[in-house]
Design a protein around this motif. Sequence first.
Motif, PDB file in Angstrom:
ATOM      1  N   VAL A 195      11.333   7.908   3.853  1.00  0.00           N
ATOM      2  CA  VAL A 195      12.642   7.454   3.361  1.00  0.00           C
ATOM      3  C   VAL A 195      13.678   7.522   4.475  1.00  0.00           C
ATOM      4  N   VAL A 196      13.693   8.667   5.190  1.00  0.00           N
ATOM      5  CA  VAL A 196      14.656   8.820   6.299  1.00  0.00           C
ATOM      6  C   VAL A 196      14.473   7.679   7.303  1.00  0.00           C
ATOM      7  N   ASN A 197      13.223   7.376   7.647  1.00  0.00           N
ATOM      8  CA  ASN A 197      12.970   6.309   8.617  1.00  0.00           C
ATOM      9  C   ASN A 197      13.399   4.941   8.097  1.00  0.00           C
ATOM     10  N   THR A 198      13.221   4.730   6.788  1.00  0.00           N
ATOM     11  CA  THR A 198      13.670   3.457   6.211  1.00  0.00           C
ATOM     12  C   THR A 198      15.181   3.334   6.327  1.00  0.00           C
ATOM     13  N   VAL A 213      11.293  -5.853  12.972  1.00  0.00           N
ATOM     14  CA  VAL A 213      10.746  -4.493  13.009  1.00  0.00           C
ATOM     15  C   VAL A 213      11.130  -3.750  11.726  1.00  0.00           C
ATOM     16  N   ASP A 214      12.383  -3.941  11.310  1.00  0.00           N
ATOM     17  CA  ASP A 214      12.886  -3.346  10.074  1.00  0.00           C
ATOM     18  C   ASP A 214      12.108  -3.902   8.867  1.00  0.00           C
ATOM     19  N   LEU A 215      11.982  -5.220   8.828  1.00  0.00           N
ATOM     20  CA  LEU A 215      11.308  -5.916   7.719  1.00  0.00           C
ATOM     21  C   LEU A 215       9.849  -5.442   7.556  1.00  0.00           C
ATOM     22  N   LEU A 216       9.147  -5.301   8.674  1.00  0.00           N
ATOM     23  CA  LEU A 216       7.737  -4.883   8.598  1.00  0.00           C
ATOM     24  C   LEU A 216       7.635  -3.458   8.055  1.00  0.00           C
ATOM     25  N   TRP A 217       8.581  -2.614   8.468  1.00  0.00           N
ATOM     26  CA  TRP A 217       8.569  -1.243   7.955  1.00  0.00           C
ATOM     27  C   TRP A 217       8.866  -1.211   6.460  1.00  0.00           C
ATOM     28  N   ILE A 218       9.718  -2.132   5.992  1.00  0.00           N
ATOM     29  CA  ILE A 218      10.063  -2.188   4.567  1.00  0.00           C
ATOM     30  C   ILE A 218       8.802  -2.425   3.720  1.00  0.00           C
ATOM     31  N   VAL A 219       7.805  -3.133   4.277  1.00  0.00           N
ATOM     32  CA  VAL A 219       6.553  -3.340   3.539  1.00  0.00           C
ATOM     33  C   VAL A 219       5.593  -2.171   3.794  1.00  0.00           C
ATOM     34  N   LEU A 220       5.542  -1.741   5.052  1.00  0.00           N
ATOM     35  CA  LEU A 220       4.590  -0.691   5.436  1.00  0.00           C
ATOM     36  C   LEU A 220       4.867   0.629   4.711  1.00  0.00           C
ATOM     37  N   PHE A 221       6.152   0.962   4.593  1.00  0.00           N
ATOM     38  CA  PHE A 221       6.530   2.245   3.976  1.00  0.00           C
ATOM     39  C   PHE A 221       6.001   2.358   2.533  1.00  0.00           C
ATOM     40  N   PRO A 222       6.294   1.422   1.634  1.00  0.00           N
ATOM     41  CA  PRO A 222       5.738   1.584   0.275  1.00  0.00           C
ATOM     42  C   PRO A 222       4.214   1.496   0.255  1.00  0.00           C
ATOM     43  N   LEU A 223       3.625   0.622   1.084  1.00  0.00           N
ATOM     44  CA  LEU A 223       2.160   0.502   1.060  1.00  0.00           C
ATOM     45  C   LEU A 223       1.503   1.829   1.408  1.00  0.00           C
ATOM     46  N   LEU A 224       1.974   2.465   2.491  1.00  0.00           N
ATOM     47  CA  LEU A 224       1.305   3.680   2.953  1.00  0.00           C
ATOM     48  C   LEU A 224       1.736   4.926   2.197  1.00  0.00           C
ATOM     49  N   TYR A 225       3.035   4.984   1.817  1.00  0.00           N
ATOM     50  CA  TYR A 225       3.572   6.235   1.266  1.00  0.00           C
ATOM     51  C   TYR A 225       3.704   6.235  -0.251  1.00  0.00           C
ATOM     52  N   LEU A 226       4.010   5.070  -0.837  1.00  0.00           N
ATOM     53  CA  LEU A 226       4.424   5.086  -2.239  1.00  0.00           C
ATOM     54  C   LEU A 226       3.379   4.537  -3.211  1.00  0.00           C
ATOM     55  N   VAL A 227       2.797   3.366  -2.876  1.00  0.00           N
ATOM     56  CA  VAL A 227       1.900   2.709  -3.830  1.00  0.00           C
ATOM     57  C   VAL A 227       0.589   3.492  -3.940  1.00  0.00           C
ATOM     58  N   ARG A 228       0.358   4.069  -5.100  1.00  0.00           N
ATOM     59  CA  ARG A 228      -0.839   4.906  -5.269  1.00  0.00           C
ATOM     60  C   ARG A 228      -1.876   4.201  -6.108  1.00  0.00           C
TER      61      ARG A 228
END
Lengths: 191, 71
Positions: free
Chosen positions: A59-62, A176-191
Amino acid sequence: MSAVATQERHLPGEAGVWVVILGELTLFAAFFSAYVWARGQDPTVFRASQEHLSQGRGVVNTLLLLTSSLCVAAAVRAARAGQPRAARPLLLAAVGGGIGFLLVKVVEYHALFAAGFSPATNDFFTYYFVLTWLHLLHLIFGLSILGFLSRLVGKDELTARELGYLEGGGCFWHMVDLLWIVLFPLLYLVR
Amino acid sequence: MVWLVLVTATLVSWSLRAIGLAVLAVAFVKVRLVGLYFMELRTAPVPLRLAFEAWVVVVGAVLAGLYLLGV
């Protein structure tokens, strides 16, 4: 879309920048798909592995990247309004956000390695390390562009070409921001 | 008892799936906002804007589909 007349439409940056950005977006789309497909093959292991990531750090990184992007967008507007010098502190703030992201990532990698996780642990961690590392390489490249741009704006007036550099470099940073916006939920949130 | 376990498991996995999809949807709304406003694609030439919009729709749909297949 039709509300904006054709002559008012404006390509941010040079066409070449957009070839790169669309190419990167396509490449990362393939990586994202491969990750979600692999997750479906072994959801139990992926879920259990995700427990070891800190959502707080994600979240902090986002927030860091979103704020950094906002600064770059404001810098472009300032330069366009004939105030390139005002763009400099904004670009430096954006660099600060990017460096913050980098530091949080280093802390996260360190914590994971210290806890015994590595790219060889399982499929999840292979994807996690490869995807975040690829993203980080783009972030580091983006930081060097922002560094170049912050020197470029240190004058009273920009030429149209220089303004184009600022727009194009800015769009790379937003990517770079946009790619992280997808990467963050994929890796950290979507279970 | 078994029935209760089965029903509970169904509801839990259904809600996980719904949460996962909602999280993905929010991410792609954010992506679109970054593209349209930060990258200024809202006022970019139509083909570029369409290429971006297509990326958002296609990638969002593919990821949602793959996610549903895997749960």
